[in-house]
Write a protein that holds these residues in place. Structure first.
Motif, PDB file in Angstrom:
ATOM      1  N   ARG A 145       0.915  -1.315   0.029  1.00  0.00           N
ATOM      2  CA  ARG A 145       0.104  -0.029   0.051  1.00  0.00           C
ATOM      3  C   ARG A 145       1.030   1.263  -0.265  1.00  0.00           C
ATOM      4  O   ARG A 145       0.615   2.055  -0.545  1.00  0.00           O
ATOM      5  CB  ARG A 145      -0.796  -0.163   1.220  1.00  0.00           C
ATOM      6  CG  ARG A 145      -2.060  -1.233   1.106  1.00  0.00           C
ATOM      7  CD  ARG A 145      -2.842  -1.395   2.255  1.00  0.00           C
ATOM      8  NE  ARG A 145      -3.858  -2.337   2.128  1.00  0.00           N
ATOM      9  CZ  ARG A 145      -4.547  -2.768   2.987  1.00  0.00           C
ATOM     10  NH1 ARG A 145      -4.553  -2.606   4.345  1.00  0.00           N
ATOM     11  NH2 ARG A 145      -5.586  -3.808   3.009  1.00  0.00           N
ATOM     12  N   ARG A 146       2.050   1.210   0.471  1.00  0.00           N
ATOM     13  CA  ARG A 146       2.977   2.254   0.590  1.00  0.00           C
ATOM     14  C   ARG A 146       3.341   2.678  -0.813  1.00  0.00           C
ATOM     15  O   ARG A 146       3.673   3.812  -1.195  1.00  0.00           O
ATOM     16  CB  ARG A 146       4.104   1.939   1.564  1.00  0.00           C
ATOM     17  CG  ARG A 146       5.087   3.346   1.639  1.00  0.00           C
ATOM     18  CD  ARG A 146       5.869   3.049   2.559  1.00  0.00           C
ATOM     19  NE  ARG A 146       6.980   1.857   2.264  1.00  0.00           N
ATOM     20  CZ  ARG A 146       7.045   0.753   2.992  1.00  0.00           C
ATOM     21  NH1 ARG A 146       6.136   0.452   3.834  1.00  0.00           N
ATOM     22  NH2 ARG A 146       7.945  -0.196   2.543  1.00  0.00           N
ATOM     23  N   ILE A 147       3.389   1.927  -1.644  1.00  0.00           N
ATOM     24  CA  ILE A 147       3.644   2.012  -3.210  1.00  0.00           C
ATOM     25  C   ILE A 147       2.739   1.955  -4.102  1.00  0.00           C
ATOM     26  O   ILE A 147       2.650   1.983  -5.182  1.00  0.00           O
ATOM     27  CB  ILE A 147       4.765   1.135  -3.654  1.00  0.00           C
ATOM     28  CG1 ILE A 147       4.070  -0.501  -3.796  1.00  0.00           C
ATOM     29  CG2 ILE A 147       6.183   1.003  -2.932  1.00  0.00           C
ATOM     30  CD1 ILE A 147       5.166  -1.426  -4.032  1.00  0.00           C
ATOM     31  N   GLY A 148       1.310   2.186  -3.547  1.00  0.00           N
ATOM     32  CA  GLY A 148       0.196   2.362  -4.321  1.00  0.00           C
ATOM     33  C   GLY A 148      -0.380   0.971  -4.848  1.00  0.00           C
ATOM     34  O   GLY A 148      -1.383   0.925  -5.669  1.00  0.00           O
ATOM     35  N   GLU A 149       0.011  -0.419  -4.342  1.00  0.00           N
ATOM     36  CA  GLU A 149      -0.560  -1.252  -4.911  1.00  0.00           C
ATOM     37  C   GLU A 149      -1.397  -2.068  -3.707  1.00  0.00           C
ATOM     38  O   GLU A 149      -1.115  -1.622  -2.662  1.00  0.00           O
ATOM     39  CB  GLU A 149       0.734  -2.148  -5.173  1.00  0.00           C
ATOM     40  CG  GLU A 149       1.843  -2.095  -6.375  1.00  0.00           C
ATOM     41  CD  GLU A 149       1.039  -1.616  -7.704  1.00  0.00           C
ATOM     42  OE1 GLU A 149       0.402  -2.771  -7.900  1.00  0.00           O
ATOM     43  OE2 GLU A 149       1.375  -1.238  -8.478  1.00  0.00           O
ATOM     44  N   ASP A 150      -2.037  -3.147  -4.231  1.00  0.00           N
ATOM     45  CA  ASP A 150      -2.917  -3.902  -3.205  1.00  0.00           C
ATOM     46  C   ASP A 150      -3.159  -5.437  -4.103  1.00  0.00           C
ATOM     47  O   ASP A 150      -2.768  -5.535  -5.269  1.00  0.00           O
ATOM     48  CB  ASP A 150      -4.246  -3.182  -3.098  1.00  0.00           C
ATOM     49  CG  ASP A 150      -4.729  -3.769  -1.643  1.00  0.00           C
ATOM     50  OD1 ASP A 150      -4.286  -4.766  -1.124  1.00  0.00           O
ATOM     51  OD2 ASP A 150      -5.547  -2.789  -1.078  1.00  0.00           O
ATOM     52  N   ILE A 151      -3.723  -6.473  -3.171  1.00  0.00           N
ATOM     53  CA  ILE A 151      -4.021  -7.610  -3.711  1.00  0.00           C
ATOM     54  C   ILE A 151      -5.453  -7.811  -3.410  1.00  0.00           C
ATOM     55  O   ILE A 151      -6.052  -7.564  -2.129  1.00  0.00           O
ATOM     56  CB  ILE A 151      -3.094  -8.712  -3.110  1.00  0.00           C
ATOM     57  CG1 ILE A 151      -1.504  -8.598  -3.533  1.00  0.00           C
ATOM     58  CG2 ILE A 151      -3.498 -10.157  -3.488  1.00  0.00           C
ATOM     59  CD1 ILE A 151      -0.452  -9.608  -3.012  1.00  0.00           C
ATOM     60  N   ASP A 152      -6.093  -8.490  -4.496  1.00  0.00           N
ATOM     61  CA  ASP A 152      -7.452  -8.849  -4.294  1.00  0.00           C
ATOM     62  C   ASP A 152      -7.547 -10.243  -3.438  1.00  0.00           C
ATOM     63  O   ASP A 152      -7.483 -11.317  -4.006  1.00  0.00           O
ATOM     64  CB  ASP A 152      -8.234  -8.974  -5.600  1.00  0.00           C
ATOM     65  CG  ASP A 152      -9.777  -9.168  -5.481  1.00  0.00           C
ATOM     66  OD1 ASP A 152     -10.204  -9.462  -4.323  1.00  0.00           O
ATOM     67  OD2 ASP A 152     -10.417  -8.972  -6.436  1.00  0.00           O
ATOM     68  N   THR A 153      -7.588  -9.930  -2.154  1.00  0.00           N
ATOM     69  CA  THR A 153      -7.744 -11.280  -1.422  1.00  0.00           C
ATOM     70  C   THR A 153      -8.877 -12.113  -1.647  1.00  0.00           C
ATOM     71  O   THR A 153      -8.913 -13.313  -1.380  1.00  0.00           O
ATOM     72  CB  THR A 153      -7.691 -10.749   0.108  1.00  0.00           C
ATOM     73  OG1 THR A 153      -8.783 -10.069   0.557  1.00  0.00           O
ATOM     74  CG2 THR A 153      -6.135 -10.250   0.565  1.00  0.00           C
TER      75      THR A 153
END
Length: 604
Positions: A124-132
């Motif tokens: 999240r710090r680099i603007g990414e995420d994962i669809d859990t």
């Protein structure tokens, strides 16, 4: 009590999450192979079990084989309610290999399983995420995102974990690997579909690694790091040591003033504050050493240091993996010998274990600090920048490392070639650069000081009391004519070639129980004759007594080499399975240390 198992590959934050859920203070480190034991903790009404870390269920090393055996037997246990597998959100593919294998094992034994997707804060710090949710559907098991370091999602994860453990039937994996499907291929598919592009995370890491792992700059950075490490042990700890010393001095004056002159007053002043109290001054040094090593561990630098050291260590018959046990040995030889289990080659593992005692452990710090203070001016500087006493500390640590390498080379040449060789290419995962986990780090630092006191205090108290009794009686006699003086004069010819008198001989003999006893014993011996001058400090009293530079240097080098720790001998016996090796090292290093001390004194 029902159990919840925690499994995962190294560097997924498993141990940190275990600490957060249980409140325990298990060691957290950022390099492969740190967790080689099973840890238990209480989480609500469940026994939370931290199983050893491994990369796959197809073991290559002895350490991984032990871990796999523990994992498989624990999952098959009827008391296991839930299996929690840690995944690294920044390196999903690598951690999914083990995750898929464990999931298949859980399904075979009809056990509930969930995945904990750690390090979500870094994404999240680099603007990414994962669809859990999508990843959960693809895996057939629930995936929960969290950060054990920043505590993001930790409360929600804990509640979900306890809920699943209470009703495990609904969380048994619904799908696993297809027949003949490899976990590595399936993990690659899942990471490609649901994970982030690894290039995003690796870009900054690769930039730093090009600098840190450069053949020239990497070596310079490594040497600088080691110099700062050992320099800080003395310079950063000095104000804390002064504070402890002043506090003990004030307490001694206050307590002894409550009693009239006599046996009790002399006992408190000489045995308790002069002997037992003198070793407490050095606790800050041990805590500073633990703190600096902890920073290197948590930052991810230790794995890089192992890689930098692999080529030079190979010349001495060792592996890059030997670096981590060697560095750990500067805190304590016991866990360092255990850490050598991660070395695949039986021959290199044995050589590493046999030379770890030459690393300057925390028990030697009190001896070093005392003798360095005696031999080197306090206000001296090295190159006009570094504290001269700190530079001397670095020299002593460096001498121990050199001796270990020399002995390793000799063992490589002369050790009987009857050990099964299983050398493989040197492969080491480089973890991401991360900020330290401050709370566990400070807990570890505090615990290192407490454990040192617990381990050393009983022995030092008994030795100090015994020396005081032997030196105080017969009543009315001088120290020279006391029982202790008679014993000391009887053994004095043995230590005379080292340039030492009977008092040092007695202190050295006492310290063969444990090295740190030396300072307490010498404090008691020097404090008896003129206790009122104790404020001047033991170092000043030794200086005034006329210890020569040659004798002092030989004495401190004796302590660098000698194996004076019964617990280390016991650990060596347990890990090597040989009394002959353990006690042979005890005698051999003792003879070598004595020879070096005598030679230095003769040259001086």
């Amino acid at each position: 009590m029902q159990r919840i198992l925690m499994v995962g590959k190294p560097n997924t934050g498993k141990t940190l999450l275990f600490n957060q859920l249980t409140g325990m203070r298990q060691k957290v480190a950022n390099y492969p192979g740190v967790t080689v034991e099973v840890k238990h903790g209480r989480c609500e009404d469940y026994n939370l079990v931290d199983l050893p870390g491994t990369y796959t269920l197809n073991g290559l090393s002895r350490d991984e084989e032990i871990a796999i055996k523990e994992i498989t037997s624990a999952i098959a246990d009827d008391n296991t309610a839930l299996v929690v597998c840690l995944l690294d959100a920044t390196r999903l593919e690598r951690s999914l290999v083990l995750g898929l294998q464990v999931q298949q094992l859980a399904k075979e034994h009809n056990k509930a399983m969930i995945f904990a997707l750690n390090f979500i804060d870094e994404l999240r710090r680099i603007g990414e995420d994962i669809d859990t949710e999508a990843l959960s559907n693809a895996l057939g098991s629930q995936v929960l995102a969290l950060s054990a370091r920043s505590l993001d999602g930790l409360h929600e994860f804990k509640q979900a974990m306890l809920s699943v453990a209470a009703s495990p039937e609904s969380s048994v994996p619904t799908r696993t690997l297809k027949p003949h499907q490899k976990a590595s291929a399936r993990s690659r598919e899942l990471a490609s579909s649901y994970g982030i592009h690894t290039d995003i995370v690796l870009t900054n890491q690769n930039k730093m690694d090009r600098f840190m792992l450069n053949s020239v700059m990497g070596s310079i950075i490594f040497l600088a790091m080691m110099f700062v490490l050992f320099q800080s042990v003395f310079t950063l700890a000095t104000p804390l040591m002064d504070g402890v010393e002043n506090g003990i001095g004030e307490l001694a004056v206050m307590v002894t003033s409550l009693f009239p002159d006599g046996i009790l007053s002399d006992f408190l002043n000489d045995a308790i504050f002069g002997g037992f109290g003198s070793f407490l001054v050095f606790v800050p040094q041990i805590m500073v050493l633990t703190f600096v090593i902890g920073l290197l561990e948590d930052s991810g630098y230790l794995a890089r240091a192992a890689l930098v050291c692999h080529r030079p260590l190979s010349f001495f018959g060792l592996s890059g993996r030997s670096f981590i046990p060697y560095l750990s040995g500067h805190a304590c030889a016991i866990p360092a010998i255990m850490a050598a289990r991660t070395i695949e080659s039986p021959r290199k593992r044995l050589i590493t274990m046999m030379t770890i005692p030459l690393m300057s452990c925390s028990a030697r710090l009190p001896v070093y600090a005392l003798l360095v203070a005696v031999l080197i001016p306090r206000d001296g500087t090295f190159l006009g920048i570094f504290d001269l006493q700190g530079a001397a500390f670095f020299g002593l640590f460096f001498f121990g490392i050199v001796m270990a390498l020399v002995v390793s080379q000799l063992l490589t040449r002369f050790l009987p070639p009857d050990l099964e060789e299983s050398d493989m290419p040197f492969i080491l995962e480089l973890p991401s650069y991360r900020l330290p986990h401050w709370k566990p780090l400070f807990n570890r630092v505090l615990n290192s000081g407490i454990q040192f006191i617990r381990r050393a205090a009983p022995v030092i108290f008994m030795v100090s009391m015994g020396i005081w009794v032997l030196g105080y009686f017969p009543l009315g006699s001088t120290l020279q004519d006391s029982w202790l003086g008679q014993i000391g004069h009887w053994i004095e010819p043995v230590f005379a070639p080292m340039g030492l008198d009977w008092r040092y001989g007695v202190a050295i003999l006492m310290s063969f129980l444990a090295r740190e006893v030396f300072v307490g014993a010498l404090g008691t011996l020097f404090g008896m004759g003129d206790a009122e001058d104790n404020v001047a400090g033991l170092a000043e009293r030794i200086q005034a007594d006329g210890l020569t530079v040659a004798s002092g240097l030989g004495l401190v080098l004796f302590y660098v080499v000698a194996l004076q720790c019964v617990a280390t001998v016991a650990m060596l016996k347990g890990e090597t399975g040989s009394k002959k090796i353990a006690w042979g090292l005890y005698v051999g290093y003792g003879v070598l240390a004595y020879s070096i001390a005598v030679l230095v004194n003769l040259i001086g």
